[in-house]
Design a protein around this motif. Structure first.
Motif, PDB file in Angstrom:
ATOM      1  N   HIS A 128     -31.487  -9.229-101.192  1.00 46.12           N
ATOM      2  CA  HIS A 128     -31.759  -8.644 -99.537  1.00 46.12           C
ATOM      3  C   HIS A 128     -32.261  -7.324-100.238  1.00 46.12           C
ATOM      4  CE1 HIS A 128     -30.284 -12.154 -97.627  1.00 46.12           C
ATOM      5  NE2 HIS A 128     -29.474 -12.545 -98.217  1.00 46.12           N
ATOM      6  N   LEU A 129     -31.563  -6.697-101.402  1.00 39.20           N
ATOM      7  CA  LEU A 129     -31.731  -4.879-101.257  1.00 39.20           C
ATOM      8  C   LEU A 129     -32.723  -4.393-102.642  1.00 39.20           C
ATOM      9  CD1 LEU A 129     -28.424  -4.259 -99.862  1.00 39.20           C
ATOM     10  CD2 LEU A 129     -30.193  -4.607 -97.888  1.00 39.20           C
ATOM     11  N   ILE A 130     -32.955  -3.408-102.129  1.00 37.54           N
ATOM     12  CA  ILE A 130     -33.316  -2.963-103.878  1.00 37.54           C
ATOM     13  C   ILE A 130     -32.846  -1.683-103.788  1.00 37.54           C
ATOM     14  CG2 ILE A 130     -35.076  -1.727-105.228  1.00 37.54           C
ATOM     15  CD1 ILE A 130     -36.723  -4.179-103.626  1.00 37.54           C
ATOM     16  N   ALA A 131     -31.832  -1.335-103.971  1.00 37.12           N
ATOM     17  CA  ALA A 131     -30.796   0.218-103.947  1.00 37.12           C
ATOM     18  C   ALA A 131     -30.997   1.209-105.640  1.00 37.12           C
ATOM     19  CB  ALA A 131     -29.744  -0.474-103.789  1.00 37.12           C
ATOM     20  N   THR A 132     -30.931   2.147-104.863  1.00 34.91           N
ATOM     21  CA  THR A 132     -31.110   3.649-106.386  1.00 34.91           C
ATOM     22  C   THR A 132     -29.642   4.186-105.616  1.00 34.91           C
ATOM     23  OG1 THR A 132     -33.172   2.838-107.198  1.00 34.91           O
ATOM     24  CG2 THR A 132     -32.414   5.004-108.098  1.00 34.91           C
ATOM     25  N   VAL A 133     -28.444   4.029-106.660  1.00 29.20           N
ATOM     26  CA  VAL A 133     -28.012   5.632-105.881  1.00 29.20           C
ATOM     27  C   VAL A 133     -28.112   6.761-107.393  1.00 29.20           C
ATOM     28  CG1 VAL A 133     -25.620   6.021-106.595  1.00 29.20           C
ATOM     29  CG2 VAL A 133     -25.970   3.950-105.939  1.00 29.20           C
ATOM     30  N   THR A 174     -30.977   5.954-102.230  1.00 33.36           N
ATOM     31  CA  THR A 174     -31.748   5.183-101.487  1.00 33.36           C
ATOM     32  C   THR A 174     -32.097   3.385-101.549  1.00 33.36           C
ATOM     33  OG1 THR A 174     -33.424   7.580-102.198  1.00 33.36           O
ATOM     34  CG2 THR A 174     -34.502   4.706-101.712  1.00 33.36           C
ATOM     35  N   VAL A 175     -32.493   2.901-100.459  1.00 36.08           N
ATOM     36  CA  VAL A 175     -31.932   1.222 -99.941  1.00 36.08           C
ATOM     37  C   VAL A 175     -32.964   1.246 -99.104  1.00 36.08           C
ATOM     38  CG1 VAL A 175     -30.468  -0.502 -99.494  1.00 36.08           C
ATOM     39  CG2 VAL A 175     -29.534   2.215-100.221  1.00 36.08           C
ATOM     40  N   GLU A 176     -33.696   0.199 -99.434  1.00 38.85           N
ATOM     41  CA  GLU A 176     -34.696  -0.614 -98.378  1.00 38.85           C
ATOM     42  C   GLU A 176     -34.494  -2.244 -98.935  1.00 38.85           C
ATOM     43  OE1 GLU A 176     -38.589  -0.496-100.287  1.00 38.85           O
ATOM     44  OE2 GLU A 176     -38.473  -0.044-101.450  1.00 38.85           O
ATOM     45  N   ALA A 177     -34.862  -2.802 -97.847  1.00 38.80           N
ATOM     46  CA  ALA A 177     -34.700  -4.324 -97.830  1.00 38.80           C
ATOM     47  C   ALA A 177     -36.279  -5.300 -98.669  1.00 38.80           C
ATOM     48  CB  ALA A 177     -34.914  -5.099 -95.683  1.00 38.80           C
ATOM     49  N   THR A 178     -35.477  -6.599 -98.853  1.00 31.45           N
ATOM     50  CA  THR A 178     -36.628  -7.182 -98.931  1.00 31.45           C
ATOM     51  C   THR A 178     -37.611  -8.369 -98.825  1.00 31.45           C
ATOM     52  OG1 THR A 178     -35.641  -8.946-100.334  1.00 31.45           O
ATOM     53  CG2 THR A 178     -35.266  -6.705-102.054  1.00 31.45           C
ATOM     54  N   LEU A 179     -36.677  -9.556 -97.850  1.00 29.63           N
ATOM     55  CA  LEU A 179     -37.255  -9.919 -97.221  1.00 29.63           C
ATOM     56  C   LEU A 179     -37.220  -9.792 -95.312  1.00 29.63           C
ATOM     57  CD1 LEU A 179     -35.368 -12.620 -99.113  1.00 29.63           C
ATOM     58  CD2 LEU A 179     -37.724 -12.303 -99.030  1.00 29.63           C
ATOM     59  N   GLU A 180     -36.418  -9.115 -95.460  1.00 29.76           N
ATOM     60  CA  GLU A 180     -36.222  -8.509 -93.741  1.00 29.76           C
ATOM     61  C   GLU A 180     -35.867  -7.568 -93.416  1.00 29.76           C
ATOM     62  OE1 GLU A 180     -34.666 -12.021 -91.135  1.00 29.76           O
ATOM     63  OE2 GLU A 180     -33.336 -11.563 -92.563  1.00 29.76           O
ATOM     64  N   SER A 181     -35.375  -7.103 -92.133  1.00 33.03           N
ATOM     65  CA  SER A 181     -34.394  -5.554 -92.147  1.00 33.03           C
ATOM     66  C   SER A 181     -33.546  -5.899 -92.068  1.00 33.03           C
ATOM     67  CB  SER A 181     -35.244  -4.992 -90.424  1.00 33.03           C
ATOM     68  OG  SER A 181     -36.294  -3.872 -90.503  1.00 33.03           O
ATOM     69  N   LYS A 182     -32.378  -4.861 -92.550  1.00 33.51           N
ATOM     70  CA  LYS A 182     -31.073  -5.590 -92.918  1.00 33.51           C
ATOM     71  C   LYS A 182     -30.407  -4.287 -92.279  1.00 33.51           C
ATOM     72  CE  LYS A 182     -31.274  -9.672 -94.824  1.00 33.51           C
ATOM     73  NZ  LYS A 182     -29.988 -11.095 -94.028  1.00 33.51           N
ATOM     74  N   LEU A 183     -28.682  -4.530 -91.745  1.00 33.12           N
ATOM     75  CA  LEU A 183     -27.715  -3.434 -91.907  1.00 33.12           C
ATOM     76  C   LEU A 183     -27.138  -4.021 -93.049  1.00 33.12           C
ATOM     77  CD1 LEU A 183     -26.231  -3.702 -87.978  1.00 33.12           C
ATOM     78  CD2 LEU A 183     -27.216  -1.969 -89.385  1.00 33.12           C
ATOM     79  N   ILE A 202     -23.371  -2.018-102.686  1.00 32.85           N
ATOM     80  CA  ILE A 202     -24.030  -2.504-101.556  1.00 32.85           C
ATOM     81  C   ILE A 202     -24.991  -3.033-100.998  1.00 32.85           C
ATOM     82  CG2 ILE A 202     -26.221  -0.983-100.383  1.00 32.85           C
ATOM     83  CD1 ILE A 202     -25.401   0.780-102.795  1.00 32.85           C
ATOM     84  N   SER A 203     -24.156  -4.430 -99.893  1.00 31.82           N
ATOM     85  CA  SER A 203     -24.550  -5.641 -99.714  1.00 31.82           C
ATOM     86  C   SER A 203     -25.621  -5.468 -98.230  1.00 31.82           C
ATOM     87  CB  SER A 203     -23.898  -6.402 -99.330  1.00 31.82           C
ATOM     88  OG  SER A 203     -22.657  -6.154 -98.351  1.00 31.82           O
ATOM     89  N   PRO A 204     -25.629  -7.065 -97.921  1.00 28.54           N
ATOM     90  CA  PRO A 204     -25.440  -6.959 -96.266  1.00 28.54           C
ATOM     91  C   PRO A 204     -24.683  -6.667 -95.616  1.00 28.54           C
ATOM     92  CG  PRO A 204     -27.482  -8.261 -97.667  1.00 28.54           C
ATOM     93  CD  PRO A 204     -25.731  -7.350 -98.438  1.00 28.54           C
ATOM     94  N   PHE A 205     -25.014  -6.094 -94.233  1.00 24.28           N
ATOM     95  CA  PHE A 205     -23.759  -6.215 -93.397  1.00 24.28           C
ATOM     96  C   PHE A 205     -23.458  -7.539 -92.997  1.00 24.28           C
ATOM     97  CE2 PHE A 205     -21.495  -6.280 -89.048  1.00 24.28           C
ATOM     98  CZ  PHE A 205     -21.103  -5.188 -89.329  1.00 24.28           C
ATOM     99  N   GLY A 206     -21.878  -8.034 -93.382  1.00 24.04           N
ATOM    100  CA  GLY A 206     -21.552  -9.469 -92.400  1.00 24.04           C
ATOM    101  C   GLY A 206     -21.230 -10.076 -93.820  1.00 24.04           C
ATOM    102  N   ASP A 207     -20.685 -10.984 -93.713  1.00 25.43           N
ATOM    103  CA  ASP A 207     -20.486 -12.196 -94.595  1.00 25.43           C
ATOM    104  C   ASP A 207     -21.432 -12.279 -96.014  1.00 25.43           C
ATOM    105  OD1 ASP A 207     -18.564 -14.382 -95.915  1.00 25.43           O
ATOM    106  OD2 ASP A 207     -18.587 -15.270 -94.550  1.00 25.43           O
ATOM    107  N   VAL A 256     -31.999  -0.931 -92.316  1.00 26.23           N
ATOM    108  CA  VAL A 256     -33.059  -0.465 -93.826  1.00 26.23           C
ATOM    109  C   VAL A 256     -34.093  -1.881 -94.627  1.00 26.23           C
ATOM    110  CG1 VAL A 256     -31.563   0.302 -95.117  1.00 26.23           C
ATOM    111  CG2 VAL A 256     -31.980  -2.085 -95.104  1.00 26.23           C
ATOM    112  N   ALA A 257     -35.912  -1.271 -93.666  1.00 26.20           N
ATOM    113  CA  ALA A 257     -36.735  -2.070 -93.281  1.00 26.20           C
ATOM    114  C   ALA A 257     -37.537  -2.123 -94.723  1.00 26.20           C
ATOM    115  CB  ALA A 257     -37.632  -1.285 -92.790  1.00 26.20           C
ATOM    116  N   VAL A 258     -38.214  -3.154 -94.713  1.00 31.48           N
ATOM    117  CA  VAL A 258     -39.028  -4.062 -96.030  1.00 31.48           C
ATOM    118  C   VAL A 258     -39.952  -2.613 -96.041  1.00 31.48           C
ATOM    119  CG1 VAL A 258     -40.346  -5.863 -96.768  1.00 31.48           C
ATOM    120  CG2 VAL A 258     -38.532  -6.404 -95.693  1.00 31.48           C
ATOM    121  N   ARG A 259     -39.941  -2.365 -96.865  1.00 34.98           N
ATOM    122  CA  ARG A 259     -40.908  -1.296 -97.837  1.00 34.98           C
ATOM    123  C   ARG A 259     -40.913   0.233 -97.311  1.00 34.98           C
ATOM    124  NH1 ARG A 259     -46.018  -5.130 -98.287  1.00 34.98           N
ATOM    125  NH2 ARG A 259     -45.499  -6.600 -99.314  1.00 34.98           N
ATOM    126  N   PHE A 260     -39.700   0.565 -96.339  1.00 41.04           N
ATOM    127  CA  PHE A 260     -39.810   1.542 -95.586  1.00 41.04           C
ATOM    128  C   PHE A 260     -38.105   1.948 -95.940  1.00 41.04           C
ATOM    129  CE2 PHE A 260     -42.804  -0.177 -93.237  1.00 41.04           C
ATOM    130  CZ  PHE A 260     -43.676   1.468 -93.111  1.00 41.04           C
TER     131      PHE A 260
END
Length: 186
Positions: A48-53, A81-90, A149-154, A118-122
């Motif tokens: 779900h995410l691409i991240a660079t710390v 820097t964090v972005e989503a891969t498939l759909e926008s995510k908290l 760093i994970s999508p919000f929720g379970d 965080v949004a896809v490609r943004f």
């Protein structure tokens, strides 16, 4: 003879039952998320995410826009820097030190990356803040802390980004001034 055999067989079955119970993994372990691991500066991808710390430090006080954060311990401060891969995510962030989980603060007045979608490609770039005990660098697991760093929720049975950080090597500043999270890469 039959009685002796029955006693030995019964004790053997009890021992086998104990062995099975002792080696059966807990549901927490069975349902643990799948971590894609990296280090500071690495770009790490999960489902779900691409991240660079980019960097991390510790501070006694942080200033984020007009908000000033103090704590009895220290702040773990990361620039990511964090972005989503498939759909926008908290997203949410947690730091694990020797199995103990410390969650990202929600006191940052909306200025941290994990308080934005965080949004896809943004990508979104900015600080991540986690309050830790003052003596955290002396903890046994401080050399191999894991920033998740994970999508919000379970996040059970889901893929997450994990960055391994040696807290004992981080600078400890008295005060750090941070810019609020913004859209775009670093």
């Amino acid at each position: 003879m039959k009685r002796g055999l029955a006693i030995v067989a019964g004790l053997g079955l009890l021992a086998a039952t104990y062995a099975v119970a002792a080696t059966t993994p807990t549901s927490q372990l069975v349902e643990a998320p799948f971590g894609s691991r990296g280090s500071l500066g690495d770009t790490v991808s999960s489902q779900h995410l691409i991240a660079t710390v980019h960097e991390a430090s510790l501070a006694h006080e942080v200033e984020l826009g007009s908000w000033r954060g103090t704590t009895a311990g220290v702040w773990f401060v990361a620039d990511a820097t964090v972005e989503a891969t498939l759909e926008s995510k908290l997203i949410e962030v947690d730091l694990f030190i020797d199995g103990v989980q410390y969650g990202g603060t929600k006191r940052g007045d909306g200025g941290t990356v994990d308080e934005h979608t965080v949004a896809v490609r943004f990508p979104a770039t900015g600080p991540l803040l986690i309050e830790l005990p003052a003596d955290v660098v002396n903890f046994p697991g401080a050399r191999s802390a894991v920033l998740r760093i994970s999508p919000f929720g379970d996040d059970r049975l889901d893929s997450v980004v994990e960055i391994v950080i040696d807290l004992t090597t981080l600078e400890v500043a008295d005060r750090v001034e941070l810019e609020p999270a913004r859209d775009g890469s670093r």
